[in-house]
Scaffold this motif. Structure first.
Motif, PDB file in Angstrom:
ATOM      1  N   LYS A 111      -5.592   4.548  -0.055  1.00 20.77           N
ATOM      2  CA  LYS A 111      -5.924   4.069   1.296  1.00 20.77           C
ATOM      3  C   LYS A 111      -5.026   2.900   1.668  1.00 20.77           C
ATOM      4  CE  LYS A 111     -10.546   5.802   1.952  1.00 20.77           C
ATOM      5  NZ  LYS A 111     -11.139   6.010   0.604  1.00 20.77           N
ATOM      6  N   ILE A 112      -4.777   2.013   0.680  1.00 14.83           N
ATOM      7  CA  ILE A 112      -3.893   0.873   0.949  1.00 14.83           C
ATOM      8  C   ILE A 112      -2.494   1.380   1.296  1.00 14.83           C
ATOM      9  CG2 ILE A 112      -2.827  -1.179  -0.046  1.00 14.83           C
ATOM     10  CD1 ILE A 112      -5.291  -1.505  -1.791  1.00 14.83           C
ATOM     11  N   ASP A 113      -2.030   2.361   0.500  1.00 19.33           N
ATOM     12  CA  ASP A 113      -0.707   2.919   0.764  1.00 19.33           C
ATOM     13  C   ASP A 113      -0.622   3.554   2.146  1.00 19.33           C
ATOM     14  OD1 ASP A 113       0.862   2.180  -1.281  1.00 19.33           O
ATOM     15  OD2 ASP A 113       0.633   3.999  -2.468  1.00 19.33           O
ATOM     16  N   ASP A 114      -1.725   4.233   2.560  1.00 16.37           N
ATOM     17  CA  ASP A 114      -1.732   4.856   3.880  1.00 16.37           C
ATOM     18  C   ASP A 114      -1.438   3.822   4.954  1.00 16.37           C
ATOM     19  OD1 ASP A 114      -2.221   7.329   2.941  1.00 16.37           O
ATOM     20  OD2 ASP A 114      -4.389   7.282   3.245  1.00 16.37           O
ATOM     21  N   PRO A 130       7.953  -1.889  -4.389  1.00 13.48           N
ATOM     22  CA  PRO A 130       8.413  -0.498  -4.254  1.00 13.48           C
ATOM     23  C   PRO A 130       8.028   0.114  -2.906  1.00 13.48           C
ATOM     24  CG  PRO A 130       7.390  -0.837  -6.385  1.00 13.48           C
ATOM     25  CD  PRO A 130       7.167  -2.090  -5.599  1.00 13.48           C
ATOM     26  N   ARG A 131       6.906  -0.334  -2.325  1.00 14.75           N
ATOM     27  CA  ARG A 131       6.505   0.176  -0.994  1.00 14.75           C
ATOM     28  C   ARG A 131       7.506  -0.286   0.064  1.00 14.75           C
ATOM     29  NH1 ARG A 131       3.090   0.692  -5.303  1.00 14.75           N
ATOM     30  NH2 ARG A 131       1.663   2.393  -4.859  1.00 14.75           N
ATOM     31  N   VAL A 132       8.003  -1.518  -0.107  1.00 15.98           N
ATOM     32  CA  VAL A 132       9.020  -2.015   0.815  1.00 15.98           C
ATOM     33  C   VAL A 132      10.272  -1.150   0.716  1.00 15.98           C
ATOM     34  CG1 VAL A 132      10.546  -3.953   1.344  1.00 15.98           C
ATOM     35  CG2 VAL A 132       8.157  -4.374   0.763  1.00 15.98           C
ATOM     36  N   ALA A 133      10.674  -0.845  -0.524  1.00 13.34           N
ATOM     37  CA  ALA A 133      11.850   0.012  -0.735  1.00 13.34           C
ATOM     38  C   ALA A 133      11.620   1.379  -0.092  1.00 13.34           C
ATOM     39  CB  ALA A 133      12.131   0.163  -2.224  1.00 13.34           C
ATOM     40  N   SER A 166       7.634   8.116   4.549  1.00 16.24           N
ATOM     41  CA  SER A 166       8.045   6.778   4.958  1.00 16.24           C
ATOM     42  C   SER A 166       7.940   6.685   6.486  1.00 16.24           C
ATOM     43  CB  SER A 166       9.475   6.563   4.473  1.00 16.24           C
ATOM     44  OG  SER A 166      10.080   5.506   5.141  1.00 16.24           O
ATOM     45  N   PRO A 167       7.758   5.475   7.036  1.00 17.93           N
ATOM     46  CA  PRO A 167       7.577   5.333   8.491  1.00 17.93           C
ATOM     47  C   PRO A 167       8.638   6.067   9.297  1.00 17.93           C
ATOM     48  CG  PRO A 167       7.226   3.224   7.429  1.00 17.93           C
ATOM     49  CD  PRO A 167       7.638   4.184   6.343  1.00 17.93           C
ATOM     50  N   SER A 168       9.859   6.153   8.769  1.00 23.33           N
ATOM     51  CA  SER A 168      10.905   6.816   9.544  1.00 23.33           C
ATOM     52  C   SER A 168      11.001   8.309   9.212  1.00 23.33           C
ATOM     53  CB  SER A 168      12.242   6.135   9.284  1.00 23.33           C
ATOM     54  OG  SER A 168      12.440   6.011   7.903  1.00 23.33           O
ATOM     55  N   GLY A 169      10.062   8.825   8.415  1.00 26.18           N
ATOM     56  CA  GLY A 169      10.032  10.261   8.148  1.00 26.18           C
ATOM     57  C   GLY A 169      10.724  10.693   6.868  1.00 26.18           C
ATOM     58  N   ASP A 170      11.530   9.823   6.303  1.00 28.81           N
ATOM     59  CA  ASP A 170      12.252  10.144   5.072  1.00 28.81           C
ATOM     60  C   ASP A 170      12.482   8.841   4.323  1.00 28.81           C
ATOM     61  OD1 ASP A 170      13.615  11.957   3.377  1.00 28.81           O
ATOM     62  OD2 ASP A 170      15.528  11.196   4.107  1.00 28.81           O
TER      63      ASP A 170
END
Lengths: 464, 72
Positions: free
Chosen positions: A60-63, A161-164, B44-48
């Motif tokens: 859910k956090i990742d969403d 890693p989520r930022v990446a 990812s927000p941009s789709g990829d």
């Protein structure tokens, strides 16, 4: 196995390998991998049992963190939040530390007087070395002691890693590797560490891109400079509640740094580092509950103290040198004055002045000392204010002709100019080439001069 | 169908890898052998790239890679 048997076996393998064509070799490898995985599956099924639902809260956090509409705003808010906490939290302890250390300076001076020490000795040791040290500590320690633990906490949680993941597409479009955002994150701590971190990128071309552009992330040596300048010049514009504005401006600077990273990566991969992005795989590990105690200790000892120590080691001799330069004369003017006047015409073109540019040059061994050297140089030119608070600092800079455009250009130059000496040596080590090390310093310098020149010309014409 | 076309949340199975050389090796290293279950988790927000659940681990892959993986 006996040595001869191993040798025989290796010979057998290479004979087999030689007799296969490309397609067969690929099939053989596929079969080997398949067998390894099926064996591993059997072993795992028999011995490993999974407890509880793996999905759930983390998903859910990742969403939310990677969602189409909220992903980027949340990243900006996090970044801004970290800066804001640092600014607000560092203000008071910085002033206290400053007051205390300058109180000590007074007593040191008295002591030197009492034992009848010669003036030059008092000058070098107290007015040069000690005062610069006091400055570096009172200015650098509080923001680092706040910024590092918060950042390490985010790192420990698994947010990076989520930022990446969110940013990868931008890197792909500029011909770079998505893992570059991880090496950039390391760069916030220290550019030399960021350069070393580029080892995680396998393609040599992409690794080089990550190494050469790491400088555009403000390391913690430059980060306090950005914070302080935005606080005293941009922050006071709005009066109260201005720490939010100051944090916003630092976020903006970081975004400019990222934009320039992408632009430079793109230009390089179209010109001297031609090529297409190689394969990219990135694990998004499950979130972990951070070990607060360990985070605090690790970020304080490994990062804060380490970086502070490095700054102190460089700052003390630099302070002594600056005092000598300020108190020895060429044809009636101090050497600082002389050099500053010499480079002043050029510095003025890019929105700085001779003293600021000289501080950046003298700050090559460690960017931490740029602001202290700057203030020491101004003080040596006659101003008598003790720089023990943000207000006093503002006074010193304004007395020396600073406008908000000067502050903006100084911040941009600090963000872009060149990595510190340690980082340049690290680039040499990692690329095994002086050519790239020099390029890694000259290329950012060129970018910095172009950007500050444009900003200065445009803003001075429009607003001043 | 290609892995790129797999809708989010649908369970599928790897049929074959079209990649060659180092790319193929990277994908094999992740355990993407024929028969492996794979689920598209999020984009990812941009789709990829897209994040996939592979053998209990969430791994993000760019469309350059997923275009080379056939699933059903």
């Amino acid at each position: 196995m006996e040595l001869t048997k191993i040798k025989d076996f290796n010979e057998l393998l290479s004979n087999i390998s030689d007799s296969l064509n490309g397609k067969q070799r690929e099939q053989l490898r596929d079969q080997i991998v398949k067998d390894i995985y099926s064996n591993a599956e059997v072993i795992a099924d028999n011995n490993v049992s999974m407890q509880g639902e793996q999905t759930g809260i983390g998903e859910k956090i990742d969403d939310i963190l990677t969602s189409k509409w909220l992903g980027f705003p949340i990243m900006l808010l996090m970044l801004g939040g970290v800066f804001w906490l640092t600014i607000v939290g560092a203000n008071y302890p910085s002033a206290m530390l400053g007051e205390f250390l300058f109180w000590v300076e007074g007593h040191l001076s008295n002591l030197f007087m009492a034992v009848g020490a010669p003036n030059w000795l008092h000058g070098i040791l107290v007015e040069g070395m000690y005062r610069t040290l006091a400055w570096v500590i009172s200015v650098m320690l509080p923001p680092m002691a706040i910024f590092f633990p918060i950042f390490t906490l985010l790192e420990d949680l698994g947010y990076l890693p989520r930022v990446a993941f969110n940013l990868d597409n931008l890197f792909k479009k500029s011909g770079a590797n998505g893992k570059q955002s991880l090496t950039m994150s390391m760069g916030f701590g220290c550019n030399a560490a960021g350069v070393i971190a580029a080892r995680i990128i396998e393609s040599p071309r992409e690794k080089l891109l990550a190494i050469l552009t790491n400088n555009f992330v403000p390391c913690n040596g430059r980060f306090p400079t950005l914070l302080i300048l935005s606080m005293i010049f941009m922050g006071t514009v709005g009066g109260r509640g201005s720490s939010l504005l100051a944090a916003g401006i630092v976020v903006l600077l970081v975004l400019i740094g990222i934009a320039i990273t992408l632009l430079v990566s793109w230009i390089l991969s179209k010109t001297i580092l031609k090529g297409i992005p190689s394969s990219f795989t990135l694990e998004l590990p499950p979130y972990r509950k951070p070990q607060i105690g360990r985070v605090l200790v690790r970020s304080f000892i490994d990062r804060t103290l380490f970086v502070l120590w490095r700054a102190i080691v460089v700052a003390a001799p630099a302070g002594g040198i600056v005092w000598l330069l300020a108190n020895n004369t060429i044809g009636g003017v101090s050497i600082i004055d002389y050099v500053a006047n010499l480079i002043d015409p050029f510095a003025t073109l890019i929105g700085l002045d001779g003293v600021i540019l000289m501080a950046f040059i003298l700050g090559l061994p460690a960017n931490e000392i740029v602001l202290p050297i700057l203030v020491m140089s101004y003080l040596s030119l006659g101003s008598m204010i003790e720089p023990d608070s943000a207000d006093a600092l503002r006074g010193i800079l304004v007395n020396n002709g600073w406008t908000w455009v000067t502050a903006l250009c100084t911040m941009l130059f600090s963000l872009l100019h060149f990595p510190c000496g340690t980082t340049i040596l690290t680039i040499k080590k990692e690329t095994n080439s002086w050519k790239w090390a020099i390029f890694g310093a000259v290329m950012p310098l060129t970018v910095a001069i172009i950007v500050t020149f444009l900003v200065n010309q445009i803003f001075t014409t429009l607003f001043l | 169908m290609l892995l790129t076309q797999l809708p989010l949340g649908v369970i599928s199975e790897v049929v074959s890898l079209e990649a060659e050389g180092i790319k193929r090796r990277r994908l094999l290293d992740l355990g993407l052998i024929p028969g492996t279950q794979i689920i598209a988790k999020r984009r990812s927000p941009s789709g990829d790239p897209t994040a996939y659940l592979i053998r209990g681990t969430v791994i993000a892959l760019r469309s350059e890679e997923t275009n080379l993986i056939k699933v059903r």
